[in-house]
Design a protein around this motif. Structure first.
Motif, PDB file in Angstrom:
ATOM      1  N   THR A  35      37.136 -21.518 -72.123  1.00 62.73           N
ATOM      2  CA  THR A  35      36.879 -21.063 -73.184  1.00 62.73           C
ATOM      3  C   THR A  35      35.483 -21.242 -73.983  1.00 62.73           C
ATOM      4  OG1 THR A  35      37.976 -20.807 -74.642  1.00 62.73           O
ATOM      5  CG2 THR A  35      38.817 -19.420 -73.634  1.00 62.73           C
ATOM      6  N   ARG A  36      35.185 -22.237 -73.607  1.00 63.21           N
ATOM      7  CA  ARG A  36      33.819 -23.172 -73.589  1.00 63.21           C
ATOM      8  C   ARG A  36      33.267 -23.693 -73.107  1.00 63.21           C
ATOM      9  NH1 ARG A  36      37.541 -23.319 -78.047  1.00 63.21           N
ATOM     10  NH2 ARG A  36      37.739 -25.502 -77.693  1.00 63.21           N
ATOM     11  N   ASP A 117      38.439 -17.359 -78.524  1.00 64.54           N
ATOM     12  CA  ASP A 117      37.664 -17.297 -78.413  1.00 64.54           C
ATOM     13  C   ASP A 117      37.307 -15.993 -77.832  1.00 64.54           C
ATOM     14  OD1 ASP A 117      35.473 -19.580 -79.480  1.00 64.54           O
ATOM     15  OD2 ASP A 117      35.843 -20.583 -77.719  1.00 64.54           O
ATOM     16  N   ASP A 120      37.964 -12.319 -79.938  1.00 70.03           N
ATOM     17  CA  ASP A 120      37.181 -12.386 -80.506  1.00 70.03           C
ATOM     18  C   ASP A 120      36.496 -10.586 -79.930  1.00 70.03           C
ATOM     19  OD1 ASP A 120      35.886 -14.687 -81.733  1.00 70.03           O
ATOM     20  OD2 ASP A 120      34.943 -14.933 -79.982  1.00 70.03           O
TER      21      ASP A 120
END
Length: 194
Positions: A35-36, A117, A120
């Protein structure tokens, strides 16, 4: 299910990959949901982890700015989804890649960078259903499930709910001496050998 908790996301990602190597074995499979870092960075980071007992990995890249066609038959099978919060596509990719890795009935583990993430824009119950209950129930994931979280991003209720469904928490701390991690279990055993 084991939580990997801390506030330094780069350290969380590294510890997650190290735990896959430590917990897995040659012949195992592991699906990593990014996710990053993108798929390329994750592949490079995994290659840099010491260990001769590395599981084969596949990646679900939810962050790449270059949304490529799936490369599910490459050296590192990779599926792309448009966003970390697209749980439907992530779920389909999870089943496809884990089925591919589990040929021969070998264990398949799951590592998610980072549940924070994903949360969110979606609720915790959907996340737990996908990465915990559904993956295990459908037989997609037969090994360990690691969920990485930045605990500073969440309220007490969310953390309590995550702790209630986890077997334990690997606490990750980064300081001038490097990365340290400790395991806090919900029972007397330490399933990952920390």
């Amino acid at each position: 299910m084991t939580l990997i908790a801390g506030t330094d996301r780069t350290a969380l990602d590294r510890v997650g990959l190290q735990l896959l190597v430590r917990y897995g074995a040659v012949g195992d499979g592991a699906v990593v949901v990014t996710t990053r870092p993108d798929a390329k960075t994750t592949i490079e980071d995994y290659a840099a982890v010491d260990g001769s007992q590395k599981p084969d990995i596949a990646i679900i890249d939810t962050t790449s700015t270059e949304q490529n066609l799936p490369a599910t038959y490459g050296a590192v099978p990779t599926a792309f989804t448009p966003a970390p919060t697209d749980l439907e596509r992530t779920g389909m990719a999870l089943v496809e890649l884990s089925d591919q890795l589990s040929e021969g009935h070998r264990p398949v583990h799951l590592l998610v960078h980072s549940v924070s993430d994903i949360l969110d824009d979606t609720n915790l119950e959907r996340v737990l259903k996908l990465f915990g209950q559904t993956a295990k129930r459908e037989g997609s994931i037969s090994g360990q499930v690691f969920l990485s979280i930045d605990y500073a991003d969440h309220d007490g209720e969310t953390l309590d709910r995550l702790n209630a469904v986890a077997d334990g928490v690997v606490w990750v701390e980064q300081d001038e001496d490097g990365v340290r991690f400790t395991y806090e279990g919900t029972n007397q055993t330490d399933p990952i050998g920390c």
